[in-house]
Design a protein around this motif. Structure first.
Motif, PDB file in Angstrom:
ATOM      1  N   UNK A  30      -5.052   8.419  -7.430  1.00 28.50           N
ATOM      2  CA  UNK A  30      -4.523   7.343  -8.342  1.00 28.50           C
ATOM      3  C   UNK A  30      -5.023   6.100  -7.259  1.00 28.50           C
ATOM      4  N   UNK A  31      -5.621   4.745  -7.841  1.00 27.43           N
ATOM      5  CA  UNK A  31      -5.387   3.670  -6.751  1.00 27.43           C
ATOM      6  C   UNK A  31      -4.483   2.748  -7.106  1.00 27.43           C
ATOM      7  N   UNK A  32      -3.902   2.551  -6.479  1.00 28.01           N
ATOM      8  CA  UNK A  32      -2.754   1.102  -6.739  1.00 28.01           C
ATOM      9  C   UNK A  32      -3.090   0.049  -6.334  1.00 28.01           C
ATOM     10  N   UNK A  33      -2.326  -0.812  -5.483  1.00 32.13           N
ATOM     11  CA  UNK A  33      -2.418  -2.075  -5.454  1.00 32.13           C
ATOM     12  C   UNK A  33      -0.974  -2.453  -4.159  1.00 32.13           C
ATOM     13  N   UNK A  34      -1.475  -3.304  -2.974  1.00 28.46           N
ATOM     14  CA  UNK A  34      -0.608  -3.596  -2.688  1.00 28.46           C
ATOM     15  C   UNK A  34       0.305  -5.208  -3.272  1.00 28.46           C
ATOM     16  N   UNK A  35       0.039  -5.429  -4.154  1.00 29.70           N
ATOM     17  CA  UNK A  35       0.900  -5.220  -5.155  1.00 29.70           C
ATOM     18  C   UNK A  35       2.151  -5.338  -5.219  1.00 29.70           C
TER      19      UNK A  35
ATOM     20  N   UNK B 249       3.823  17.307  -8.245  1.00 32.49           N
ATOM     21  CA  UNK B 249       4.645  18.198  -8.034  1.00 32.49           C
ATOM     22  C   UNK B 249       5.215  19.397  -8.340  1.00 32.49           C
ATOM     23  N   UNK B 250       5.705  18.765 -10.346  1.00 36.37           N
ATOM     24  CA  UNK B 250       5.651  19.657 -11.553  1.00 36.37           C
ATOM     25  C   UNK B 250       4.494  21.152 -11.466  1.00 36.37           C
ATOM     26  N   UNK B 251       3.126  20.242 -11.373  1.00 37.53           N
ATOM     27  CA  UNK B 251       1.381  21.483 -11.867  1.00 37.53           C
ATOM     28  C   UNK B 251       1.062  21.869 -10.534  1.00 37.53           C
ATOM     29  N   UNK B 252       1.916  21.281  -9.374  1.00 37.10           N
ATOM     30  CA  UNK B 252       0.926  21.670  -8.093  1.00 37.10           C
ATOM     31  C   UNK B 252      -0.496  21.011  -8.068  1.00 37.10           C
ATOM     32  N   UNK B 253      -0.958  20.587  -8.865  1.00 41.50           N
ATOM     33  CA  UNK B 253      -1.931  19.170  -8.165  1.00 41.50           C
ATOM     34  C   UNK B 253      -2.204  18.745  -6.891  1.00 41.50           C
ATOM     35  N   UNK B 254      -3.004  18.733  -6.579  1.00 43.91           N
ATOM     36  CA  UNK B 254      -2.571  17.652  -4.996  1.00 43.91           C
ATOM     37  C   UNK B 254      -2.933  15.715  -5.468  1.00 43.91           C
ATOM     38  N   UNK B 255      -2.115  15.174  -4.983  1.00 39.93           N
ATOM     39  CA  UNK B 255      -2.230  13.852  -5.799  1.00 39.93           C
ATOM     40  C   UNK B 255      -1.910  12.942  -4.019  1.00 39.93           C
ATOM     41  N   UNK B 256      -2.943  11.334  -4.576  1.00 42.60           N
ATOM     42  CA  UNK B 256      -3.375  10.843  -3.310  1.00 42.60           C
ATOM     43  C   UNK B 256      -3.087   9.731  -4.133  1.00 42.60           C
ATOM     44  N   UNK B 257      -2.650   8.221  -3.457  1.00 43.59           N
ATOM     45  CA  UNK B 257      -2.413   7.119  -3.804  1.00 43.59           C
ATOM     46  C   UNK B 257      -2.840   6.938  -3.095  1.00 43.59           C
ATOM     47  N   UNK B 258      -3.901   5.536  -3.164  1.00 41.99           N
ATOM     48  CA  UNK B 258      -4.321   4.157  -2.043  1.00 41.99           C
ATOM     49  C   UNK B 258      -4.449   2.979  -2.610  1.00 41.99           C
ATOM     50  N   UNK B 259      -2.988   2.220  -1.452  1.00 36.94           N
ATOM     51  CA  UNK B 259      -2.740   0.576  -1.767  1.00 36.94           C
ATOM     52  C   UNK B 259      -3.835   0.088  -1.065  1.00 36.94           C
TER      53      UNK B 259
ATOM     54  N   UNK C 247       2.295  16.045   3.760  1.00 40.37           N
ATOM     55  CA  UNK C 247       2.269  14.514   3.928  1.00 40.37           C
ATOM     56  C   UNK C 247       1.794  14.184   2.398  1.00 40.37           C
ATOM     57  N   UNK C 248       3.346  12.984   2.338  1.00 40.39           N
ATOM     58  CA  UNK C 248       3.311  12.369   1.032  1.00 40.39           C
ATOM     59  C   UNK C 248       1.895  11.283   0.209  1.00 40.39           C
ATOM     60  N   UNK C 249       0.546  11.479   1.069  1.00 45.14           N
ATOM     61  CA  UNK C 249      -0.742  11.212   0.641  1.00 45.14           C
ATOM     62  C   UNK C 249      -0.407   9.659  -0.034  1.00 45.14           C
ATOM     63  N   UNK C 250       0.478   8.941   0.297  1.00 45.71           N
ATOM     64  CA  UNK C 250      -0.016   7.629   0.134  1.00 45.71           C
ATOM     65  C   UNK C 250      -0.362   7.025   0.941  1.00 45.71           C
ATOM     66  N   UNK C 251      -1.429   5.592   1.171  1.00 45.59           N
ATOM     67  CA  UNK C 251      -2.244   5.145   1.918  1.00 45.59           C
ATOM     68  C   UNK C 251      -2.644   3.790   1.454  1.00 45.59           C
TER      69      UNK C 251
END
Length: 317
Positions: free
Chosen positions: A109-114, A152-162, A222-226
């Protein structure tokens, strides 16, 4: 890696597609039926036009891809914010649920420093607890929460970039395009003496990071938020870099730090923008760098590339 990108026609999304393609990955971009795909087609990537409201079609186009990238976005600071936003909330949930259901192993997921508040002048890292001050910040938090919850519910690895605020080519409406317009018209805004510090990034580096996140070996627990930045500068240094890139020393419109509401309206500045110009916005991205990713482009690189592109496209002033 077989990757599919949603939002690939956007400013940042197009760089994600480009860097995935340049890295040799097999890339599909799923776009709306009315999207301008000229750039994507020039890359030679697979472009699929779909109805984003059709969950079944979304699942079919995801099937067979290992990594799903969500670069879609609709809400902006100046728009009316709904916590039930069709893109940030409904579409994000649809995409990650479809990704998990159709065999994808990773959702990025592409996120934002906003998303970060203005409660500190000190460098911020992923451990900082932000308290939303603006509706868009609450919306971005909710989008990230949905990604984490479904993962968390489905088991797919999630990653968020800010990523930090970005400078780059194919820019149509970012802060830098607006600053370039004020520079050209000799009305470059400077609050105080312009020594407020800010972290920025070349959009190519965001694309590189997103591609890297598609294959890196995720550490356990790892919470995989960067967070991600390219360089630290000041608003005054940014102006000097634009001066050098354009060959023109623009006149500066000096503004007081304590702007009245009437002055903000007159200078077309939002309260969010004023805080950005007057409070340090420095990001600490040691987490992603310690894992092995490093940015490539400097402030000079980013500004020169962006301005060449704006001039080439005869960007409206």
């Amino acid at each position: 890696m077989k990757a599919i990108v949603f939002g690939g026609t956007g400013f940042i999304g197009s760089h994600v597609v480009e860097q995935l393609h340049l890295a040799g990955h097999q890339v599909t971009t799923a776009v709306r039926e009315t999207s301008d795909t000229t750039f994507l087609e020039s890359l030679g990537v697979n472009v699929v036009r779909i109805d984003f409201s059709n969950t079944e079609v979304i699942g079919k186009v995801i099937k067979g891809h290992e990594v799903v990238y969500n670069c879609t976005a609709d809400a902006r600071l100046h728009t009316q914010i709904s916590m039930d936003a069709s893109v940030e909330i409904k579409l994000t949930r649809t995409l990650i649920e479809a990704a998990a259901l159709n065999g994808a192993s990773r959702f990025i997921q592409l996120s934002s420093i906003v998303i970060y508040d203005f409660q500190t002048n000190e460098p911020i890292d992923e451990s900082y607890i932000s308290h939303p001050e603006y509706p868009i910040q609450s919306l971005l938090f909710e989008r990230e929460r949905i990604v984490e919850e479904v993962g968390r519910k489905t088991g797919i690895t999630t990653i968020v970039l800010r990523p930090a605020s970005t400078i780059g080519v194919r820019d149509k409406s970012s802060f830098f395009a607006r600053l370039y317009a004020t520079h050209t018209s000799d009305q470059y805004p400077m609050i105080g003496n312009g020594d407020t510090r800010v972290s920025l990034i070349d959009t190519r580096d965001i694309g590189l990071a997103m591609a890297w996140l598609g294959t890196y070996q995720e550490p356990k627990n790892d919470n995989s938020i960067f967070l991600l930045k390219g360089f630290d500068t000041t608003w005054n240094q940014l102006k000097t870099t634009i001066d050098n890139a354009t060959g023109k020393i623009s006149k500066t419109m000096h503004l007081p730090k304590n702007l009245t509401e009437e002055q903000m309206i007159a200078y077309k500045l939002t309260p969010f923008a004023v805080k950005t110009f007057t409070m340090n916005r420095i990001w600490n991205d040691n987490k992603i760098r310690k894992l092995g990713f490093n940015t490539k482009y400097s402030l000079k690189d980013a500004v020169e590339a962006a301005i060449r592109d704006l001039i080439r496209r005869n960007f409206p002033i």
